[in-house]
Write an enzyme that holds these catalytic residues in place. Structure first.
Site, PDB file in Angstrom:
ATOM      1  N   ASP A 157      12.200 -32.889  33.542  1.00 28.93           N
ATOM      2  CA  ASP A 157      13.576 -32.872  34.049  1.00 28.93           C
ATOM      3  C   ASP A 157      14.300 -31.575  33.716  1.00 28.93           C
ATOM      4  O   ASP A 157      15.149 -31.105  34.476  1.00 28.93           O
ATOM      5  CB  ASP A 157      14.376 -34.044  33.441  1.00 28.93           C
ATOM      6  CG  ASP A 157      14.023 -35.368  34.096  1.00 28.93           C
ATOM      7  OD1 ASP A 157      13.163 -35.362  34.998  1.00 28.93           O
ATOM      8  OD2 ASP A 157      14.595 -36.395  33.699  1.00 28.93           O
ATOM      9  N   GLU A 201      18.793 -50.272  41.552  1.00 27.31           N
ATOM     10  CA  GLU A 201      17.927 -51.220  40.848  1.00 27.31           C
ATOM     11  C   GLU A 201      18.720 -52.014  39.823  1.00 27.31           C
ATOM     12  O   GLU A 201      18.550 -53.226  39.692  1.00 27.31           O
ATOM     13  CB  GLU A 201      16.772 -50.471  40.179  1.00 27.31           C
ATOM     14  CG  GLU A 201      15.776 -49.901  41.186  1.00 27.31           C
ATOM     15  CD  GLU A 201      14.530 -49.327  40.523  1.00 27.31           C
ATOM     16  OE1 GLU A 201      14.662 -48.618  39.510  1.00 27.31           O
ATOM     17  OE2 GLU A 201      13.427 -49.584  41.044  1.00 27.31           O
ATOM     18  N   GLY A 261       8.322 -37.574  26.384  1.00 32.98           N
ATOM     19  CA  GLY A 261       8.498 -38.295  27.643  1.00 32.98           C
ATOM     20  C   GLY A 261       7.250 -38.113  28.487  1.00 32.98           C
ATOM     21  O   GLY A 261       6.201 -37.710  27.986  1.00 32.98           O
ATOM     22  N   PHE A 262       7.369 -38.374  29.780  1.00 34.51           N
ATOM     23  CA  PHE A 262       6.202 -38.208  30.656  1.00 34.51           C
ATOM     24  C   PHE A 262       5.671 -36.781  30.602  1.00 34.51           C
ATOM     25  O   PHE A 262       4.475 -36.558  30.425  1.00 34.51           O
ATOM     26  CB  PHE A 262       6.565 -38.582  32.092  1.00 34.51           C
ATOM     27  CG  PHE A 262       6.668 -40.052  32.318  1.00 34.51           C
ATOM     28  CD1 PHE A 262       5.533 -40.843  32.332  1.00 34.51           C
ATOM     29  CD2 PHE A 262       7.898 -40.658  32.505  1.00 34.51           C
ATOM     30  CE1 PHE A 262       5.615 -42.201  32.537  1.00 34.51           C
ATOM     31  CE2 PHE A 262       8.001 -42.027  32.709  1.00 34.51           C
ATOM     32  CZ  PHE A 262       6.860 -42.804  32.726  1.00 34.51           C
ATOM     33  N   ALA A 289       9.547 -39.095  37.256  1.00 34.91           N
ATOM     34  CA  ALA A 289       8.309 -39.177  36.487  1.00 34.91           C
ATOM     35  C   ALA A 289       7.151 -38.401  37.135  1.00 34.91           C
ATOM     36  O   ALA A 289       6.461 -37.642  36.448  1.00 34.91           O
ATOM     37  CB  ALA A 289       7.925 -40.636  36.274  1.00 34.91           C
TER      38      ALA A 289
END
Lengths: 439, 439
Positions: free
Chosen positions: B300, B170, B12-13, B313
């Site tokens: 996370d 969103e 991931g990031f 992020a």
């Protein structure tokens, strides 16, 4: 008088061309049935399986087509059979009445009773199958990268395509190009000499039906691209471990793609329609079922009396249009006219700047043939956005020897370690191909 | 001296930023482990679930990243645990030795023990889940078009999003726009007044953590878009039939999307690492595990001593970079430095020309915020081709009020009638959400 109700089963080329022809007609109401909510542009399916295009790019939402026409409606459902006496189509959860019925359910893979072929090989007839195959190819490379045993590794990296027709030739070529540049860059830890793409053809040559010159060109070209083309090679059995030839020879391979044959969709049997050669429905030359003048069968499924048209897109569109014309004729008390397949030729692409084209007696190959192939396929691809993005992808891959879609997106029955393990653990059934995995 | 072996779990990031920082270092060798062969750009995941983007467009092949760096290798495998005594990562089929280990496995959905929530609602954490949700939304419309019972039809057309954080806001906004124009055009036979997008938030306002003004703007804007925003609404139970509130009220809905919470990935438990609040791993301020100076936890999953950084992020990239810096420091016999989260602000988009942005004490909303949101997300999206095609899709949808990806591509556990039936017939297990289907 109220409108004539035309029900069309299947939204492939044949079904869509029926709809297109009837769309403008005031006294006709069309109901289109398909199990998917999209039309799949099958001529480019192999590029999805070769990680060149994304599945969404060769699919077009049927709603986007139907909504342009006020007299066309869509139902996404599975057709189970028909009641010709009561003029009903039996679909999942609903019965749909018709005045005229056009059956255009297409074709499925034919395995000719070769043991293990259906269980242990990948088919290339639907979008899902194409994505499964893409996952399988990339998974095999990922797993080979972690495999220390050279024999197992070589079997993982041997990709076997059965059938030297256009699909087999195009997919073998696309695989060879995928391996040659993009995957070579991706897997520096792998020795690319261990990777093999094998194309098996039972006949003495590939691209049967094409002119001799083009067939020779295709074979030479495939060889130059590193494809191991084996002619007169008839498959006796497919197992989880590989392919057994009639000659007794065994080819260890974890990926077998079966493109050797097609037959009419099974729904024809459920409908109790008269079956002819290759599971196709024997119809009159007018594409009507004998004794059922209001029922037409078109496309791959259809075997018109005294004819044997190829199971391809041009035949499907021609039959679709004619069935629509004949329905309109009957509405106007005119006689339906017989179908005659107009051979506009055939084409197949082998690799970058390499394709073969036959138009009438006129045959050519190479760069121009390749450009023509690109142009024709882009032109027939439905949806401008699809065309634009496909064009970008093609240009990109061509310029940078790259592939965009090198992702393993597991789905049901796909050949990836993880999904496999999960499904095995759950004892999932027929959707799995126990052999078609690199684990 | 031979190179230090750094193993990074998760691409991931957080994991990718570790790799990026170490990529250029001569005396370090990096092994990146992930269960997928691609990086998922999670900030745009909701757009895949809203049929705005194709899954391939927000995913980038990890091989494409690794091959640029000679000292970085990739293994696509599932990590099962670690042996800190022997400094080994236990993965599927192989043990991987490390000198330094960075665990960056991310987060999963938290259901807070709400009965039925996990079984009967869709999650939005992986690419597969996003595609499943997209299939579910479109399937519900297709099935509603065939449903004659108004009550069942209304339940099929009620889409419930649980959680008023950025993801929930969103996604609810994206759903409202999908319904308002593209699907309205697609389904003339449906009465769009029967379609409801409901956003449930247990707190008295959406976008907790954002300035009051932006929270008010977001709520007003969502309302104007037709989203039924319900505050102080706490969910007591989720069933196949709908949502039961603590108040006793029942909301009939066939689609529940759970965005209400996240917790550290379960692998942390398998690794036997010390767990803190929200299933996150309690680490020192240097991001090292106490007593295991060579083991870092970032992103996370990580809960640094005395801090509670957001699970987003920016935090992941900052922690990833710092962990890499600290490893290099230790290699040079320097002391690792403590982590401090630098808050660069937050943003969320609500709909066309509507977004909220907070930068420091500076807060604004509307068109400019929306442009900034577009720019930032395009800029961080990996892969130029992805950027180009995403931009085309966004421009297209913006200009023509259209959506490209309105396809139902069934995959394992996806909410489509057919796949459901097949899987039910095969008694497939946990991957199914028995309730999360419109059948």
């Amino acid at each position: 008088m109220d409108k004539a109700r035309v029900v069309v089963v299947g939204a492939g080329f044949a079904g869509l061309w029926v709809v297109r022809r009837l769309a403008s007609e005031k006294d006709v109401e069309v109901m289109l049935l398909d199990r998917h909510n999209y039309h799949t542009f099958l001529p480019l399916l192999y590029q999805v399986a070769a990680a060149e295009l994304e599945p969404e790019q060769i699919a077009y939402p049927l709603r986007g087509i139907c909504r342009r026409h006020s007299n066309v409606r869509l139902a996404v459902t599975e057709v189970r059979g028909i009641d010709t006496a009561r003029k009903l189509v039996r679909a999942d959860g609903l019965d749909i009445p018709y005045d005229y019925l056009v059956v255009a359910a297409g074709s499925r893979t034919a395995y000719f009773g070769v043991p293990g072929a259906e269980e242990h090989s990948f088919s290339l007839k639907t979008l899902e199958e194409a994505v499964c195959l893409r996952n399988q190819i990339i998974s095999c490379f990922e797993q080979a990268a972690l495999e220390s045993d050279p024999e197992r590794r070589r079997a993982m990296l041997t990709f076997t395509v059965v059938g030297g027709g256009p699909t087999g030739v195009e997919y073998a070529g696309a695989l060879a190009e995928l391996v040659r540049a993009p995957l070579r860059k991706d897997f520096p830890e792998l020795d690319m000499n261990e990777v093999r793409v094998v194309l098996l053809e039972a006949a003495p040559g590939v691209l049967g039906g094409f002119p001799e010159r083009l067939r020779g060109y295709a074979k030479k070209r495939l060889g130059a691209m590193g494809v191991d083309v084996r002619l007169d090679a008839s498959v006796a059995e497919v197992t989880a471990a590989g392919v057994l030839f009639a000659s007794g020879e065994h080819l260890p391979t974890h990926t077998v793609v079966w493109t050797a044959g097609v037959r009419g969709e099974v729904v024809a049997e459920h409908m109790g329609l008269p079956l002819g050669r290759g599971g196709r429905v024997a119809v009159l030359s007018t594409l009507q079922v004998e004794g059922l003048p209001e029922v037409f069968v078109v496309g791959d499924m259809s075997l018109p009396e005294g004819q044997n048209p190829p199971m391809n897109a041009p035949n499907a569109t021609q039959q679709g249009r004619l069935a629509a014309e004949n329905i309109l004729a009957m509405l106007q008390r005119r006689d339906p006219v017989p179908f005659r397949y107009r051979d506009k030729g055939a084409m197949a692409t082998i690799g970058r700047q390499a394709a073969v084209v036959r138009m009438g007696n006129f045959a050519f190959s190479g760069f121009l043939a390749w450009l023509l192939w690109l142009f024709v396929h882009l032109a027939y691809l439905i949806g401008f956005r699809n065309r634009l993005i496909v064009l970008i992808n093609w240009a990109w891959d061509y310029l940078f020897y790259e592939r965009a879609v090198r992702l393993i997106l597991p789905r049901r029955g796909c050949g990836t370690i993880d999904s496999r393990k999960r499904e095995a653990a759950q004892g999932a059934g027929d959707a799995d191909r126990p052999g078609a995995t690199c684990s």
